[in-house]
Write an enzyme that holds these catalytic residues in place. Structure first.
Site, mmCIF file in Angstrom:
data_model
loop_
_atom_site.group_PDB
_atom_site.id
_atom_site.type_symbol
_atom_site.label_atom_id
_atom_site.label_comp_id
_atom_site.label_asym_id
_atom_site.label_seq_id
_atom_site.Cartn_x
_atom_site.Cartn_y
_atom_site.Cartn_z
ATOM 1 N N ASP A 15 -15.576 0.997 -16.287
ATOM 2 C CA ASP A 15 -15.934 0.814 -17.683
ATOM 3 C C ASP A 15 -17.046 1.917 -18.124
ATOM 4 O O ASP A 15 -17.499 2.429 -17.414
ATOM 5 C CB ASP A 15 -16.871 -0.484 -17.647
ATOM 6 C CG ASP A 15 -16.218 -1.851 -17.273
ATOM 7 O OD1 ASP A 15 -14.783 -1.638 -17.263
ATOM 8 O OD2 ASP A 15 -16.575 -2.786 -17.089
ATOM 9 N N ASP B 117 -9.361 -13.675 -21.770
ATOM 10 C CA ASP B 117 -10.558 -14.007 -21.220
ATOM 11 C C ASP B 117 -10.588 -15.388 -21.065
ATOM 12 O O ASP B 117 -10.760 -16.005 -21.902
ATOM 13 C CB ASP B 117 -11.794 -13.156 -21.682
ATOM 14 C CG ASP B 117 -11.788 -11.719 -21.646
ATOM 15 O OD1 ASP B 117 -11.223 -11.120 -20.842
ATOM 16 O OD2 ASP B 117 -12.415 -11.080 -22.656
#
Length: 244
Positions: A7, A129
């Protein structure tokens, strides 16, 4: 397939806890060196989340991603707050192998289905998600802040109409927590749509977790924090996956 992940915020490698920008750990690592190390260990694809782009499309780290793509020995899959067809095109034009689309794919399937038709399902990864609500896997959006009324199954059915291939499924209650993956979720999804490439994400903390995911029917697993913290290597994870 083992897919290492990083990330990025302002070019730095970071990890968030449950997607919370206030719960951020910064690692003193070069993104390119991390990619090169993963490739030497046998990785065939790298997953990059542009957290700046996720917060604000104007801050998308396009130059950095283009540089990483040009220098990377393996293909790159990336996303983070993709909201428009132009953003998908910009990333693919810079050599990205797959663009990950999440919240917009949940909010506006009719729009995103046109992207599948234009760019091809092989170049798009649907990111779902998931949060279990009364046993039903519901999909969260907007950095996990909103819970959609749509179930995972409804969205899979919608996108199978346009040739859906790759589905990244994250159990948000486990992401970044190193508590182990939700193996039952991936077993259920594989049983529902065995032809799809389900990519497991969230909670992996040990090689035993990697083995469990490999046996669940998921075809791939994204590994982030466990690798960054040195709990095991990409090479060890690949060996584990192949022997599961």
């Amino acid at each position: 397939m083992i897919i290492p992940a990083i990330d990025l915020i302002e070019g730095a490698v970071v990890r968030l806890k449950k997607g919370d920008f206030n719960e951020k750990t910064v690692f003193k690592l070069s993104p390119l060196s991390r990619i090169e190390e993963a490739a030497r260990d046998g990785a065939q694809l790298m997953h990059i989340v542009d957290l700046d782009g996720a917060r604000d499309p104007k801050l998308r780290q396009l130059s950095l991603i283009e540089s990483l793509v040009k220098s990377s020995p393996i293909p790159i899959q990336t996303g983070g707050g993709i909201r428009s067809e132009d953003e998908v095109a910009a990333l693919l034009d810079r050599g990205v192998a797959r663009v990950v689309v999440g919240s917009v794919a949940v909010k506006d399937p009719s729009l995103v289905k046109t992207w599948f038709k234009r760019f091809g399902p092989e170049h798009l990864t649907l990111a779902l998600d998931v949060k279990l609500v009364d046993g039903v896997p519901r999909v969260a959006t907007h950095g996990w802040q909103e819970l959609s009324s749509r179930s995972v199954y409804e969205l899979l059915d919608l996108y199978k109409e346009v040739g859906l291939e790759h589905v990244l499924v994250t159990d948000i209650d486990r992401d970044g927590m190193l508590k182990g993956p939700n193996v039952g979720l991936y077993r259920t999804l594989h049983a529902y749509a065995p032809a799809l490439d389900f990519i497991a994400s969230g909670g992996m903390s040990s090689l035993e977790d990697v083995t469990a995911i490999a046996r669940s029917g998921a075809r791939s697993v994204v590994l982030g924090r466990a690798l960054l913290e040195g709990r095991f290597t990409v090479k060890e994870a690949i060996t584990c996956w192949q022997n599961a």
